[in-house]
Design an enzyme around this catalytic site. Structure first.
Site, PDB file in Angstrom:
ATOM      1  N   THR A  36      10.117  -4.283  -7.342  1.00 32.86           N
ATOM      2  CA  THR A  36      10.994  -4.833  -6.314  1.00 32.86           C
ATOM      3  C   THR A  36      11.720  -6.109  -6.738  1.00 32.86           C
ATOM      4  O   THR A  36      11.173  -6.917  -7.500  1.00 32.86           O
ATOM      5  CB  THR A  36      10.169  -5.146  -5.041  1.00 32.86           C
ATOM      6  OG1 THR A  36      10.911  -6.025  -4.203  1.00 32.86           O
ATOM      7  CG2 THR A  36       8.855  -5.841  -5.362  1.00 32.86           C
ATOM      8  N   GLU A  73      11.940  -8.534  -4.941  1.00 32.77           N
ATOM      9  CA  GLU A  73      11.142  -9.662  -4.442  1.00 32.77           C
ATOM     10  C   GLU A  73      10.421 -10.394  -5.579  1.00 32.77           C
ATOM     11  O   GLU A  73      10.028 -11.544  -5.428  1.00 32.77           O
ATOM     12  CB  GLU A  73      10.102  -9.154  -3.436  1.00 32.77           C
ATOM     13  CG  GLU A  73      10.606  -9.045  -2.018  1.00 32.77           C
ATOM     14  CD  GLU A  73      10.827 -10.405  -1.362  1.00 32.77           C
ATOM     15  OE1 GLU A  73       9.893 -11.205  -1.298  1.00 32.77           O
ATOM     16  OE2 GLU A  73      11.947 -10.657  -0.907  1.00 32.77           O
ATOM     17  N   TYR A 105       2.957 -10.340  -0.908  1.00 31.04           N
ATOM     18  CA  TYR A 105       3.510  -9.020  -1.266  1.00 31.04           C
ATOM     19  C   TYR A 105       4.081  -9.036  -2.673  1.00 31.04           C
ATOM     20  O   TYR A 105       3.748  -8.198  -3.520  1.00 31.04           O
ATOM     21  CB  TYR A 105       4.600  -8.633  -0.251  1.00 31.04           C
ATOM     22  CG  TYR A 105       5.487  -7.484  -0.705  1.00 31.04           C
ATOM     23  CD1 TYR A 105       5.041  -6.161  -0.632  1.00 31.04           C
ATOM     24  CD2 TYR A 105       6.770  -7.718  -1.209  1.00 31.04           C
ATOM     25  CE1 TYR A 105       5.855  -5.114  -1.053  1.00 31.04           C
ATOM     26  CE2 TYR A 105       7.583  -6.674  -1.626  1.00 31.04           C
ATOM     27  CZ  TYR A 105       7.120  -5.381  -1.545  1.00 31.04           C
ATOM     28  OH  TYR A 105       7.923  -4.344  -1.967  1.00 31.04           O
ATOM     29  N   LYS A 145       2.882  -7.133  -6.098  1.00 30.09           N
ATOM     30  CA  LYS A 145       3.807  -6.273  -6.844  1.00 30.09           C
ATOM     31  C   LYS A 145       4.001  -6.761  -8.280  1.00 30.09           C
ATOM     32  O   LYS A 145       4.358  -5.984  -9.162  1.00 30.09           O
ATOM     33  CB  LYS A 145       5.156  -6.199  -6.120  1.00 30.09           C
ATOM     34  CG  LYS A 145       5.126  -5.338  -4.863  1.00 30.09           C
ATOM     35  CD  LYS A 145       5.199  -3.846  -5.216  1.00 30.09           C
ATOM     36  CE  LYS A 145       5.333  -2.981  -3.976  1.00 30.09           C
ATOM     37  NZ  LYS A 145       5.552  -1.567  -4.299  1.00 30.09           N
TER      38      LYS A 145
HETATM   39  P1  NAP Z   1       7.850   2.068   3.699  1.00 30.81           P
HETATM   40  O1  NAP Z   1       8.872   2.770   4.527  1.00 30.81           O
HETATM   41  O2  NAP Z   1       7.109   0.915   4.269  1.00 30.81           O
HETATM   42  O3  NAP Z   1       6.783   3.183   3.230  1.00 30.81           O
HETATM   43  C1  NAP Z   1       5.565   2.817   2.658  1.00 30.81           C
HETATM   44  C2  NAP Z   1       4.716   4.069   2.501  1.00 30.81           C
HETATM   45  O4  NAP Z   1       3.443   3.703   1.953  1.00 30.81           O
HETATM   46  C3  NAP Z   1       4.414   4.803   3.810  1.00 30.81           C
HETATM   47  O5  NAP Z   1       4.371   6.174   3.551  1.00 30.81           O
HETATM   48  C4  NAP Z   1       3.032   4.288   4.172  1.00 30.81           C
HETATM   49  O6  NAP Z   1       2.307   5.152   5.001  1.00 30.81           O
HETATM   50  C5  NAP Z   1       2.424   4.238   2.783  1.00 30.81           C
HETATM   51  N1  NAP Z   1       1.232   3.393   2.684  1.00 30.81           N
HETATM   52  C6  NAP Z   1       1.118   2.098   3.032  1.00 30.81           C
HETATM   53  N2  NAP Z   1      -0.113   1.654   2.754  1.00 30.81           N
HETATM   54  C7  NAP Z   1      -0.798   2.700   2.240  1.00 30.81           C
HETATM   55  C8  NAP Z   1      -2.109   2.881   1.781  1.00 30.81           C
HETATM   56  N3  NAP Z   1      -3.007   1.898   1.801  1.00 30.81           N
HETATM   57  N4  NAP Z   1      -2.471   4.110   1.319  1.00 30.81           N
HETATM   58  C9  NAP Z   1      -1.594   5.127   1.300  1.00 30.81           C
HETATM   59  N5  NAP Z   1      -0.322   5.022   1.727  1.00 30.81           N
HETATM   60  C10 NAP Z   1       0.063   3.820   2.196  1.00 30.81           C
HETATM   61  O7  NAP Z   1       8.470   1.570   2.333  1.00 30.81           O
HETATM   62  P2  NAP Z   1       9.821   2.037   1.593  1.00 30.81           P
HETATM   63  O8  NAP Z   1      10.939   1.194   2.079  1.00 30.81           O
HETATM   64  O9  NAP Z   1       9.906   3.515   1.642  1.00 30.81           O
HETATM   65  O10 NAP Z   1       9.512   1.554   0.109  1.00 30.81           O
HETATM   66  C11 NAP Z   1       8.836   2.415  -0.813  1.00 30.81           C
HETATM   67  C12 NAP Z   1       8.227   1.567  -1.920  1.00 30.81           C
HETATM   68  O11 NAP Z   1       9.263   0.849  -2.596  1.00 30.81           O
HETATM   69  C13 NAP Z   1       7.247   0.499  -1.461  1.00 30.81           C
HETATM   70  O12 NAP Z   1       6.253   0.379  -2.468  1.00 30.81           O
HETATM   71  C14 NAP Z   1       8.064  -0.770  -1.382  1.00 30.81           C
HETATM   72  O13 NAP Z   1       7.231  -1.889  -1.556  1.00 30.81           O
HETATM   73  C15 NAP Z   1       9.005  -0.555  -2.543  1.00 30.81           C
HETATM   74  N6  NAP Z   1      10.333  -1.186  -2.447  1.00 30.81           N
HETATM   75  C16 NAP Z   1      11.098  -0.977  -1.329  1.00 30.81           C
HETATM   76  C17 NAP Z   1      12.371  -1.513  -1.269  1.00 30.81           C
HETATM   77  C18 NAP Z   1      13.256  -1.312  -0.077  1.00 30.81           C
HETATM   78  O14 NAP Z   1      14.242  -2.053   0.060  1.00 30.81           O
HETATM   79  N7  NAP Z   1      12.989  -0.316   0.757  1.00 30.81           N
HETATM   80  C19 NAP Z   1      12.867  -2.267  -2.362  1.00 30.81           C
HETATM   81  C20 NAP Z   1      12.055  -2.425  -3.484  1.00 30.81           C
HETATM   82  C21 NAP Z   1      10.797  -1.854  -3.520  1.00 30.81           C
HETATM   83  P3  NAP Z   1       2.530   5.156   6.617  1.00 30.81           P
HETATM   84  O15 NAP Z   1       3.763   5.983   6.842  1.00 30.81           O
HETATM   85  O16 NAP Z   1       1.283   5.777   7.107  1.00 30.81           O
HETATM   86  O17 NAP Z   1       2.718   3.719   7.044  1.00 30.81           O
HETATM   87  N1  GDD Z   2      12.044  -8.350   8.838  1.00 27.89           N
HETATM   88  C1  GDD Z   2      12.797  -9.335   9.359  1.00 27.89           C
HETATM   89  N2  GDD Z   2      12.816  -9.532  10.701  1.00 27.89           N
HETATM   90  N3  GDD Z   2      13.534 -10.085   8.516  1.00 27.89           N
HETATM   91  C2  GDD Z   2      14.320 -11.049   9.056  1.00 27.89           C
HETATM   92  C3  GDD Z   2      14.381 -11.277  10.416  1.00 27.89           C
HETATM   93  C4  GDD Z   2      13.581 -10.485  11.297  1.00 27.89           C
HETATM   94  O1  GDD Z   2      13.572 -10.648  12.498  1.00 27.89           O
HETATM   95  N4  GDD Z   2      15.264 -12.277  10.640  1.00 27.89           N
HETATM   96  C5  GDD Z   2      15.732 -12.672   9.469  1.00 27.89           C
HETATM   97  N5  GDD Z   2      15.156 -11.925   8.478  1.00 27.89           N
HETATM   98  C6  GDD Z   2      15.384 -12.115   7.045  1.00 27.89           C
HETATM   99  C7  GDD Z   2      14.100 -12.249   6.235  1.00 27.89           C
HETATM  100  O2  GDD Z   2      13.586 -13.582   6.330  1.00 27.89           O
HETATM  101  C8  GDD Z   2      14.617 -11.899   4.852  1.00 27.89           C
HETATM  102  O3  GDD Z   2      15.165 -13.030   4.237  1.00 27.89           O
HETATM  103  C9  GDD Z   2      15.727 -10.884   5.136  1.00 27.89           C
HETATM  104  O4  GDD Z   2      16.014 -10.962   6.532  1.00 27.89           O
HETATM  105  C10 GDD Z   2      15.339  -9.446   4.802  1.00 27.89           C
HETATM  106  O5  GDD Z   2      14.100  -9.164   5.415  1.00 27.89           O
HETATM  107  P1  GDD Z   2      13.489  -7.678   5.427  1.00 27.89           P
HETATM  108  O6  GDD Z   2      14.475  -6.731   5.987  1.00 27.89           O
HETATM  109  O7  GDD Z   2      12.152  -7.764   6.078  1.00 27.89           O
HETATM  110  O8  GDD Z   2      13.367  -7.313   3.879  1.00 27.89           O
HETATM  111  P2  GDD Z   2      12.784  -8.143   2.649  1.00 27.89           P
HETATM  112  O9  GDD Z   2      13.945  -8.537   1.796  1.00 27.89           O
HETATM  113  O10 GDD Z   2      11.853  -9.198   3.080  1.00 27.89           O
HETATM  114  O11 GDD Z   2      11.896  -7.046   1.925  1.00 27.89           O
HETATM  115  C11 GDD Z   2      12.388  -5.704   1.734  1.00 27.89           C
HETATM  116  O12 GDD Z   2      13.084  -5.620   0.516  1.00 27.89           O
HETATM  117  C12 GDD Z   2      12.277  -5.854  -0.653  1.00 27.89           C
HETATM  118  C13 GDD Z   2      13.211  -5.743  -1.876  1.00 27.89           C
HETATM  119  O13 GDD Z   2      13.893  -6.952  -2.072  1.00 27.89           O
HETATM  120  C14 GDD Z   2      11.179  -4.760   1.785  1.00 27.89           C
HETATM  121  O14 GDD Z   2      11.640  -3.444   1.784  1.00 27.89           O
HETATM  122  C15 GDD Z   2      10.283  -4.964   0.567  1.00 27.89           C
HETATM  123  O15 GDD Z   2       9.282  -3.959   0.554  1.00 27.89           O
HETATM  124  C16 GDD Z   2      11.153  -4.837  -0.693  1.00 27.89           C
HETATM  125  O16 GDD Z   2      10.359  -5.041  -1.838  1.00 27.89           O
END
Ligand code: NAP
Ligand code: GDD
Length: 356
Positions: free
Chosen positions: A137, A139, A161, A165
């Site tokens: 990520t 992050e 987190y 990671k």
């Molecule tokens: P998400 O929607 O939160 O999905 C996470 C998945 O992991 C869900 O299927 C959840 O199950 C499962 N899970 C959580 N804890 C678990 C555990 N202890 N054992 C087994 N399964 C578990 O996340 P996403 O946005 O699809 O992201 C997928 C991956 O990419 C994550 O590893 C995230 O950290 C990483 N990532 C995401 C982003 C982004 O912007 N989306 C960017 C960079 C990296 P449930 O459905 O039961 O909750």
């Molecule tokens: N969630 C959330 N809720 N974020 C908020 C809010 C709120 O009410 N208000 C402001 N934010 C700001 C957060 O402080 C952050 O700076 C930004 O919006 C994005 O927050 P999120 O959407 O929660 O995503 P993230 O950037 O913290 O994390 C996501 O992206 C990562 C990759 O850069 C997640 O998907 C992580 O799993 C992933 O690794």
């Protein structure tokens, strides 16, 4: 790894999440047999993949297994039974703010969970036959050392987190070097979609707007709206996960749009598209959504992915907002504005996922 695409087996951890569900759509469209790990919950948690396991035309395409990243024996058992050609390890406690509340659980599932997957490959002697994708990520960059960030930018993580990671990133590299496992990191920047979890800021805003339009809510309560993110479109990003595992050699790749916008700019675009006017009359700041340590800005440079496999995102923030709002209006039975649907039709004539 000589099997043809048609006969390949993929195992997706986190198949019920945003990315896992799109990846399942994508791999099934490519002819893979897909296995997914689902954790046991007291309610159904498979809504995002329901359309796949209810597709009786594809009964041999999707198989689900109960498992949890905290439970090594079950993970070993599943990997031993499936013997996948490719593992996409996406399961994680993925919410940054929440990781400050449950840091130990986050470390166990996100850091040690990754180790458990890699150890399973090694213990079962699958080093030469099973490729491994780690969901790393942006992050990791945390308090960024440079703008934009690429594969060489130092990591300065800012949350439990991101630190979990960080371990997962390095253990993936270490098992590549120590045991010759084809294990790669995709360093993905934020990516969103109509399937995005409802507590992430993008979806919180688009659902919030739909609920205001439907007369269900009056306000959206947010945290730090000055933060900037590089937001892409999830279906394009899961395709790049697959590309990363199709490279000749295991390697690490940044996947991003290269453009950063603030949460404020997201609000502006979203409220304007929804026809609600000035967002400031609908948004309240609530301190509970701030993080003890924030990542102020993420902006990626994905030249390496562009050069290696032609990664060139089609969807930028303005389009993304329209796609998400159209989908949430549909969900709340509101008249759909339609520009998002048109963008999808124009830019993805061979779309492999169903409209959300
Ligand atoms: P998400 O929607 O939160 O999905 C996470 C998945 O992991 C869900 O299927 C959840 O199950 C499962 N899970 C959580 N804890 C678990 C555990 N202890 N054992 C087994 N399964 C578990 O996340 P996403 O946005 O699809 O992201 C997928 C991956 O990419 C994550 O590893 C995230 O950290 C990483 N990532 C995401 C982003 C982004 O912007 N989306 C960017 C960079 C990296 P449930 O459905 O039961 O909750
Ligand atoms: N969630 C959330 N809720 N974020 C908020 C809010 C709120 O009410 N208000 C402001 N934010 C700001 C957060 O402080 C952050 O700076 C930004 O919006 C994005 O927050 P999120 O959407 O929660 O995503 P993230 O950037 O913290 O994390 C996501 O992206 C990562 C990759 O850069 C997640 O998907 C992580 O799993 C992933 O690794």
């Amino acid at each position: 790894m000589e099997t043809t695409t048609e006969t390949k087996k993929a195992l997706i951890t986190g198949i019920t999440g945003q990315d896992g569900s799109y990846l399942a759509d994508f791999l099934i469209s490519k002819g893979y047999q897909v296995h997914g790990i689902v954790r046991k919950a007291s309610n159904f948690n498979t809504q995002r993949i329901e359309h796949l396991f209810k597709d009786y035309n594809k009964p041999d395409k999707l198989f689900l297994h109960y498992g949890d990243m905290a439970d090594a024996t079950t993970l070993i058992d599943i990997i031993n039974k499936v013997k996948p050609d490719e593992i996409y390890h996406l399961a994680a406690q993925s919410h940054v703010r929440t990781s400050f509340d449950i840091p130990e659980y986050t470390a166990n599932s996100d850091a040690i969970g990754t180790l458990r997957m890699l150890e399973a490959i090694k213990l079962l002697g699958l080093q030469k036959t099973t490729k491994f994708y780690q969901a790393s990520t942006s992050e990791l960059y945390g308090k960024v050392a440079e703008i934009p960030q690429n594969e060489e930018t130092p990591f300065r993580p800012r949350s439990p987190y991101a630190i979990a990671k960080l371990y997962a990133y390095w253990i993936t590299k270490n098992y590549r070097e120590a045991y010759s496992i084809f294990s790669s990191n995709g360093i993905l920047f934020n990516h969103e979609s109509p399937r995005r979890g409802e507590s992430f800021v993008s979806r919180k805003i688009t659902i919030g707007i739909a609920r205001i339009k439907a007369g269900l809510d009056k306000k959206i309560y947010l945290g730090n709206i000055e933060a900037k993110r590089d937001w892409g479109f999830a279906p394009e990003y899961v395709e790049s996960m697959w590309r990363i595992l199709q490279q000749e050699k295991p390697d690490d790749f940044v996947v991003s749009t290269g453009q950063a916008y603030s949460v404020k700019e997201f609000l502006q675009l979203a409220f304007t598209y929804a026809g609600l006017g000035d967002w400031q009359q609908y948004v309240e700041i609530d301190l509970q959504y701030f993080r003890p340590t924030e990542v102020d800005l993420l902006q990626g440079n994905s030249s390496k992915a562009r050069n290696a496999f032609g990664f060139e995102p089609k969807i930028r923030l303005e389009d993304l907002v329209k796609i998400m709002i159209d989908a949430d209006f549909r969900k709340y039975n509101l008249p759909v504005i339609g520009a998002g649907d048109r963008i999808l039709a124009e830019k993805f004539p061979n779309r492999w996922w169903p409209i959300d």
